[in-house]
Motif scaffolding. Structure first.
Motif, mmCIF file in Angstrom:
data_model
loop_
_atom_site.group_PDB
_atom_site.id
_atom_site.type_symbol
_atom_site.label_atom_id
_atom_site.label_comp_id
_atom_site.label_asym_id
_atom_site.label_seq_id
_atom_site.Cartn_x
_atom_site.Cartn_y
_atom_site.Cartn_z
ATOM 1 N N GLU A 243 19.137 37.997 15.899
ATOM 2 C CA GLU A 243 20.164 37.542 14.961
ATOM 3 C C GLU A 243 21.015 38.707 14.471
ATOM 4 O OE1 GLU A 243 20.548 35.218 10.680
ATOM 5 O OE2 GLU A 243 18.585 35.330 11.659
ATOM 6 N N ASN B 280 15.706 28.325 9.212
ATOM 7 C CA ASN B 280 16.339 29.375 9.998
ATOM 8 C C ASN B 280 17.014 28.790 11.245
ATOM 9 O OD1 ASN B 280 17.070 32.040 10.552
ATOM 10 N ND2 ASN B 280 15.238 32.389 11.769
ATOM 11 N N LYS C 32 20.250 27.208 10.189
ATOM 12 C CA LYS C 32 21.280 28.218 9.919
ATOM 13 C C LYS C 32 21.842 28.791 11.212
ATOM 14 C CE LYS C 32 19.509 29.648 5.423
ATOM 15 N NZ LYS C 32 18.849 30.721 4.665
ATOM 16 N N LEU C 33 20.962 29.081 12.162
ATOM 17 C CA LEU C 33 21.424 29.633 13.443
ATOM 18 C C LEU C 33 22.320 28.642 14.180
ATOM 19 C CD1 LEU C 33 18.127 31.381 14.588
ATOM 20 C CD2 LEU C 33 20.282 32.526 14.009
ATOM 21 N N HIS C 34 21.930 27.385 14.183
ATOM 22 C CA HIS C 34 22.779 26.375 14.834
ATOM 23 C C HIS C 34 24.119 26.228 14.115
ATOM 24 C CE1 HIS C 34 20.445 24.895 18.150
ATOM 25 N NE2 HIS C 34 19.404 24.605 17.401
ATOM 26 N N ALA D 259 18.215 34.247 19.645
ATOM 27 C CA ALA D 259 17.537 34.011 18.369
ATOM 28 C C ALA D 259 17.055 32.568 18.287
ATOM 29 C CB ALA D 259 18.465 34.339 17.204
ATOM 30 N N ILE D 260 17.885 31.636 18.706
ATOM 31 C CA ILE D 260 17.508 30.213 18.698
ATOM 32 C C ILE D 260 16.333 29.965 19.642
ATOM 33 C CG2 ILE D 260 18.284 27.909 19.400
ATOM 34 C CD1 ILE D 260 21.067 28.694 18.206
ATOM 35 N N GLN E 200 26.452 28.874 15.126
ATOM 36 C CA GLN E 200 26.964 28.579 16.464
ATOM 37 C C GLN E 200 27.873 27.343 16.481
ATOM 38 O OE1 GLN E 200 26.401 31.439 18.063
ATOM 39 N NE2 GLN E 200 25.744 30.374 19.887
ATOM 40 N N ALA F 72 13.114 37.232 16.467
ATOM 41 C CA ALA F 72 14.247 36.349 16.143
ATOM 42 C C ALA F 72 15.233 37.069 15.218
ATOM 43 C CB ALA F 72 13.747 35.061 15.502
ATOM 44 N N TYR F 73 14.701 37.784 14.244
ATOM 45 C CA TYR F 73 15.552 38.525 13.314
ATOM 46 C C TYR F 73 16.353 39.608 14.050
ATOM 47 C CZ TYR F 73 16.937 41.513 9.432
ATOM 48 O OH TYR F 73 17.667 42.276 8.544
ATOM 49 N N PHE G 60 22.840 35.055 19.069
ATOM 50 C CA PHE G 60 22.323 33.864 18.409
ATOM 51 C C PHE G 60 21.614 32.915 19.379
ATOM 52 C CE2 PHE G 60 25.896 35.299 15.737
ATOM 53 C CZ PHE G 60 25.143 35.656 14.632
#
Length: 188
Positions: free
Chosen positions: A55, A83, A86-88, A63-64, A91, A51-52, A60
């Motif tokens: 990212e 996490n 944050k990713l959402h 990653a999600i 986006q 995932a990292y 992304f």
């Protein structure tokens, strides 16, 4: 890799980790993803690294998806929910980010950082009153944090409530009189 006694999943994940450490994200993704075909236990570390890598590469969506796989492995992982939020939010999927932060807060409802992230997302989608309530509660718990006054002032600015905004800024200036952002908000 030619050594048949060596665990293939472990070898591939170690190679992926080394590439990740050297910022070669494409190669890290290749090895980490391949290692998951061999690893049955302790997949969480590999999925975290994967995932990292996605990212850091700027992918992304992948990653999600990887974080979702992590949650399948451990649905009560506080850090993973944060996490995902944050990713959402990166986006601009703010509703999904809020949902993820809410899941994190069901695990630990005392984390002010997650509350601030949630409030920021609420502000961005126009749920300003909810954001105001969170920031007010946070100020009660941490009155020395100038950033909270700034964020609350932003909320009032979105509502065109400049009188309340000015009150908040002046309260913040009592705590931190030389904060340039608070001074700029006061000028507004």
């Amino acid at each position: 890799l030619a050594d048949k006694s060596l665990d293939m999943g472990e070898a591939l994940s170690e190679l992926g980790f080394l590439y990740l450490g050297a910022d070669y994200y494409n190669e890290a993704i290749l090895y980490l993803d391949k290692s998951l075909e061999y690893i049955e236990d302790e997949r969480i570390d590999v999925l975290n690294d994967l995932a990292y890598a996605y990212e850091m590469k700027g992918d992304f969506e992948s990653a999600i998806k990887t974080v979702d796989r992590l949650l399948d492995e451990d649905p009560y992982s506080y850090d993973t929910w944060i996490n995902l939020g944050k990713l959402h939010s990166i986006q601009e999927n703010f509703e999904k980010a809020i949902d993820a932060f809410d899941f994190a807060l069901t695990i630990n409802d005392e984390d002010e950082t997650v509350l601030k992230l949630k409030a920021h997302c609420l502000l961005l989608i126009g749920r300003v009153d909810e954001a105001i309530n969170i920031f007010k509660d946070s100020i009660e718990k941490s009155p020395e944090d100038a950033h909270l006054y700034i964020a609350l002032a932003e909320c009032y600015m979105h509502l065109d409530d400049y009188e309340s905004m000015l009150q908040v800024v002046e309260e913040g200036e009592k705590i931190n009189p030389l904060n340039p952002t608070l001074q700029a908000k006061k000028a507004i």
